[in-house]
Motif scaffolding. Structure first.
Motif, PDB file in Angstrom:
ATOM      1  N   UNK A  77       0.873  -1.127  -0.012  1.00 47.29           N
ATOM      2  CA  UNK A  77       0.024   0.022   0.033  1.00 47.29           C
ATOM      3  C   UNK A  77       0.928   1.200  -0.022  1.00 47.29           C
ATOM      4  N   UNK A  78       2.071   1.222   0.623  1.00 50.41           N
ATOM      5  CA  UNK A  78       3.028   2.507   0.802  1.00 50.41           C
ATOM      6  C   UNK A  78       3.836   2.504  -0.249  1.00 50.41           C
ATOM      7  N   UNK A  79       3.797   1.643  -1.154  1.00 53.71           N
ATOM      8  CA  UNK A  79       4.867   1.726  -2.397  1.00 53.71           C
ATOM      9  C   UNK A  79       4.369   2.568  -3.461  1.00 53.71           C
ATOM     10  N   UNK A  80       5.611   3.132  -4.133  1.00 56.39           N
ATOM     11  CA  UNK A  80       5.268   4.317  -5.139  1.00 56.39           C
ATOM     12  C   UNK A  80       4.408   3.619  -6.144  1.00 56.39           C
ATOM     13  N   UNK A  81       4.658   2.491  -6.681  1.00 58.50           N
ATOM     14  CA  UNK A  81       3.960   2.007  -7.655  1.00 58.50           C
ATOM     15  C   UNK A  81       2.279   1.996  -7.331  1.00 58.50           C
ATOM     16  N   UNK A  82       1.964   1.242  -6.207  1.00 59.08           N
ATOM     17  CA  UNK A  82       0.468   1.010  -6.103  1.00 59.08           C
ATOM     18  C   UNK A  82      -0.042   2.589  -5.689  1.00 59.08           C
ATOM     19  N   UNK A  83       0.522   3.523  -5.098  1.00 63.43           N
ATOM     20  CA  UNK A  83       0.257   4.852  -5.017  1.00 63.43           C
ATOM     21  C   UNK A  83      -0.128   5.301  -6.427  1.00 63.43           C
ATOM     22  N   UNK A  84       0.955   5.255  -7.266  1.00 67.05           N
ATOM     23  CA  UNK A  84       0.671   5.999  -8.601  1.00 67.05           C
ATOM     24  C   UNK A  84      -0.387   5.485  -9.207  1.00 67.05           C
ATOM     25  N   UNK A  85      -0.579   4.027  -9.463  1.00 64.57           N
ATOM     26  CA  UNK A  85      -1.773   3.291  -9.836  1.00 64.57           C
ATOM     27  C   UNK A  85      -3.030   3.686  -9.207  1.00 64.57           C
ATOM     28  N   UNK A  86      -3.079   3.784  -7.932  1.00 61.22           N
ATOM     29  CA  UNK A  86      -4.221   4.199  -7.285  1.00 61.22           C
ATOM     30  C   UNK A  86      -4.532   5.588  -7.653  1.00 61.22           C
ATOM     31  N   UNK A  87      -3.589   6.629  -7.822  1.00 61.42           N
ATOM     32  CA  UNK A  87      -4.009   7.897  -8.232  1.00 61.42           C
ATOM     33  C   UNK A  87      -4.591   8.086  -9.734  1.00 61.42           C
ATOM     34  N   UNK A  88      -3.813   7.144 -10.389  1.00 64.12           N
ATOM     35  CA  UNK A  88      -4.443   6.968 -11.827  1.00 64.12           C
ATOM     36  C   UNK A  88      -6.015   6.449 -11.999  1.00 64.12           C
ATOM     37  N   UNK A  89      -6.443   5.387 -11.261  1.00 64.98           N
ATOM     38  CA  UNK A  89      -7.566   4.919 -11.183  1.00 64.98           C
ATOM     39  C   UNK A  89      -8.629   5.736 -10.364  1.00 64.98           C
ATOM     40  N   UNK A  90      -8.219   6.641  -9.382  1.00 62.44           N
ATOM     41  CA  UNK A  90      -9.106   7.724  -8.678  1.00 62.44           C
ATOM     42  C   UNK A  90      -9.398   8.729  -9.827  1.00 62.44           C
ATOM     43  N   UNK A  91      -8.504   9.144 -10.308  1.00 61.28           N
ATOM     44  CA  UNK A  91      -8.550  10.298 -11.530  1.00 61.28           C
ATOM     45  C   UNK A  91      -9.457   9.646 -12.508  1.00 61.28           C
ATOM     46  N   UNK A  92      -9.343   8.612 -12.901  1.00 58.94           N
ATOM     47  CA  UNK A  92     -10.185   7.841 -14.047  1.00 58.94           C
ATOM     48  C   UNK A  92     -11.751   7.764 -13.720  1.00 58.94           C
ATOM     49  N   UNK A  93     -11.762   7.549 -12.364  1.00 58.66           N
ATOM     50  CA  UNK A  93     -13.210   7.384 -11.783  1.00 58.66           C
ATOM     51  C   UNK A  93     -13.660   8.783 -11.772  1.00 58.66           C
ATOM     52  N   UNK A  94     -12.943   9.794 -11.275  1.00 58.62           N
ATOM     53  CA  UNK A  94     -13.467  11.024 -11.283  1.00 58.62           C
ATOM     54  C   UNK A  94     -13.883  11.739 -12.808  1.00 58.62           C
ATOM     55  N   UNK A  95     -13.167  11.154 -13.944  1.00 60.88           N
ATOM     56  CA  UNK A  95     -13.473  11.551 -15.208  1.00 60.88           C
ATOM     57  C   UNK A  95     -14.665  10.931 -15.750  1.00 60.88           C
ATOM     58  N   UNK A  96     -14.748   9.677 -15.390  1.00 57.85           N
ATOM     59  CA  UNK A  96     -15.995   8.800 -16.065  1.00 57.85           C
ATOM     60  C   UNK A  96     -17.252   8.768 -15.334  1.00 57.85           C
TER      61      UNK A  96
END
Length: 310
Positions: A77-96
């Motif tokens: 959960x604290x890893x950079x890869x997961x945080x970046x992927x979570x940010x992309x997914x969250x922005x994608x949900x805010x868009x769609x």
């Protein structure tokens, strides 16, 4: 003539009711057994297996695995890869999600009229519900890809070079557009069903009181659509967080990870953890927890403001 005592009668009745209850439990167990079997095999067992695999860590080849314990979930959960992927997914949900809801409501209200030709528009607007993610993604790929895309030639600029799917600033928006289009039919059908459940006398009363079209929508239509919009928002949010085909077919997680969502991080061919079942399982379990928390937050936070018509 002898009479039965009250204790004998009550014990006999109790025995019959107890036997009937056991038969009912047996019948209920027999009827629930197929569903419980499917739930256990396809939901509970995979979930439990994923939770246990999430404690493992494998080498880059995916062969040698060791158990790191439960703290690996915190590390993932604290890893950079997961945080970046979570940010992309969250922005994608805010868009769609918001855009999809607004377009679905607008189209449903537009065709909710007893006019000639509206049946054809209902069919057109709802047709995307029968389109698979793969077909929708490939269609938008041929529209947006600079080498073959019609829209790329027409828009020009960034759409032509390097292309909307190849620019870090536009790739996520391009994937979001394809997802909004693919889910628009679902939203349209759900909202249309909700509109048909609104009593006509509410509109008649508002019209008699001199309410304008906007006032009828804001004071009658929108409040009465509360349960429908809550359901649609929960489903669209879940779909947004679980979207995979759009990212895989349109961008492959690129450019430079700008469209690497949580699902693509878990399953994608270009993912950094594609050979590590432990990290993949831990990420999948965390995605499940995030979706569960979001659904509860939406239901608990919005349900109090939803009007159910009673």
């Amino acid at each position: 003539m002898t009479r039965r005592g009250p204790s004998r009668v009550s014990s006999h009745a109790h025995g019959r009711s107890h036997g009937r209850a056991r038969r009912d439990w047996g019948l209920a167990a027999a009827l629930l057994a197929p569903s419980l079997s499917i739930l256990g095999v396809f939901v509970l067992y995979p979930l439990g297996r994923a939770i246990l695999l999430g404690r493992q860590r494998c080498d880059p080849s995916g062969d040698n695995c060791r158990t790191n314990g439960w703290h690996q979930y915190v590390d993932v959960f604290r890893s950079r890869e997961f945080q970046q992927a979570f940010g992309v997914t969250f922005r994608f949900a805010l868009m769609t999600v918001p855009i999809g809801l607004v377009l679905g409501v607008a189209l449903a209200v537009l065709v909710d009229k007893q006019l000639r030709g509206m049946g054809a528009f209902r069919t057109i607007f709802s047709s995307t519900v029968a389109t698979s993610v793969a077909v929708a993604s490939l269609m938008w790929f041929f529209l947006l890809e600079p080498s073959v895309g019609v829209l790329a030639d027409w828009i020009g600029g960034t759409a032509k070079n390097p292309g909307l799917l190849h620019s870090e600033g536009t790739a996520l928006w391009a994937v979001a557009v394809s997802s909004i289009w693919a889910n628009l039919g679902f939203t349209f059908i759900v909202v249309t069903a909700g509109l048909q459940g609104i009593p006509a006398d509410l509109y008649e009363s508002a019209y008699v009181d001199g309410a304008s079209g906007w006032m009828r929508f804001s004071n009658v239509t929108f409040p009465m659509l509360g349960p429908t919009l809550l359901f649609a928002s929960v489903v669209l949010t879940g779909r947004a967080f679980q979207s995979y085909g759009e990212f895989d077919l349109l961008t492959g997680g690129g450019p430079n990870g700008s469209t690497t969502s949580l699902t693509y991080l878990i399953y994608g061919n270009n993912s950094l953890i594609k050979n590590d079942q432990g990290l993949q399982s831990a990420s999948a379990v965390l995605l499940f927890i995030v979706l569960l928390a979001l659904a509860l937050l939406q239901i608990r936070g919005v349900e109090k403001r939803v009007h159910y018509g009673n």
